[in-house]
Design an enzyme around this catalytic site. Structure first.
Site: not given
Length: 320
Positions: A144, A165, A177, A215
């Site tokens: 991540s 991800h 992702e 993130n």
């Protein structure tokens, strides 16, 4: 006509090749993320080998997958319990486990790593598996926060290396992702996109930048919430203002004012304060002058005290 036929046949052949690209996957890591990925892949007809270092971890993972499938079947096949039981049985048959990663990657199409967020550990894992996996096998990391390029540099297959991800809990969260490094081939990237779609997920294309998309926006947002709370907390010591800027108020404000399902402190506790600290510390080391990546004394203190969030029973909030 011959040209048109040739074009159609080539398109059909290309489509078939892409659709058949990833059928057998090896998931490294039997934790929540790894077992969740294994569950979703198995339930969509993929053959899955779930790998971890210890048999007891794998037994716990298998039980977790089965329990999760039972909950899904109860809702999905509410009026057809026999169909639900068949769904569980069929999915579980698609999953096997192993404690020896090197011995099970010889016939896999995709090795997907979901282990500890430690670059050196990931390097050692992929360096080893690179020697045993077939040439066609694609490698991917579920990291991540770490650089996919840096992880891929431990192998000789940078062109067949990308990022996938997933989000927790994997069976429920629809987003994936898909990360393409400067070395990731278009064929590999397309295969990872197709694989994500085959799982019933919604893939988004990302470049190999810190935090990718979610993130990169989410972690600074959560950190800024902590800083706001820190500033208000420090002012409160000298100028008491009842409930002004408390974590409860901040959470409520973001839920009711911004429409978020969880406030930033609730989310931090859910993600894990140690995980959040690990991410922000790594980004701060990489770019120390960026104020968005500045560490938080309050977060550091909670982690030092072992208050990591829901998983330990206390973080910013207390849990029974």
């Amino acid at each position: 006509m011959a040209f048109v036929t040739h074009q159609i046949m080539r398109a059909m052949s290309s489509s078939a090749t892409r659709n058949a690209a990833i059928k057998h996957i090896t998931v490294i890591g039997g934790g929540l993320m790894g077992s969740g990925i294994a569950q979703v892949a198995a339930s969509t007809g993929h053959t899955v080998v779930l790998v971890d270092q210890a048999e007891d971890i794998l037994k716990k993972s298998a039980k977790g997958i089965e329990d999760s499938l039972k909950r899904i079947a109860k809702k999905k096949f509410a009026d057809k319990p026999e169909a639900g039981a068949a769904f569980i049985q069929k999915t579980m048959k698609n999953v096997t486990t192993s404690t020896d990663a090197a011995s099970v990657v010889h016939s896999t199409d995709l090795v997907l790593e979901a282990i500890v967020e430690n670059l050196q550990v990931k390097h050692e894992l992929f360096k080893t598996l690179d020697k045993f996996a077939p040439e066609h096998t694609v490698f991917a990391s579920n990291t991540s926060s770490l650089s996919i390029t840096e992880i891929a540099n431990s192998t000789t297959r940078q062109d067949r290396f990308g990022g996938l991800h997933f989000f927790n809990p994997v069976p429920l969260m629809k987003l994936v992702e898909v990360i393409q490094t400067p070395m990731t081939s278009q064929k590999t990237f397309d295969a990872l996109l197709d694989f994500s779609k085959a799982l019933g997920k919604y893939p988004v294309s990302c470049k190999d930048t810190p935090g990718f998309i979610v993130n990169r926006l989410l972690v600074p947002y959560m950190m800024e919430a902590i800083r706001l709370h820190e500033r208000v907390f420090n002012i409160y010591i000298f100028f008491p203002l009842k409930d002004h800027g408390s974590k409860e108020d901040i959470d409520l404000a973001m839920k009711l004012g911004a429409g978020y399902p969880m406030g930033p402190f609730e989310l931090l506790d859910y993600v894990g304060l140690d995980t959040s600290k690990f991410i922000i510390d790594g980004w701060h080391k990489m770019d120390p002058d960026n104020p968005l990546f500045a560490p938080s004394p309050m977060l550091n203190k909670l982690v030092e005290e072992g208050k990591l969030g829901k998983k330990t029973g206390e973080g910013f909030y207390k849990y029974k």
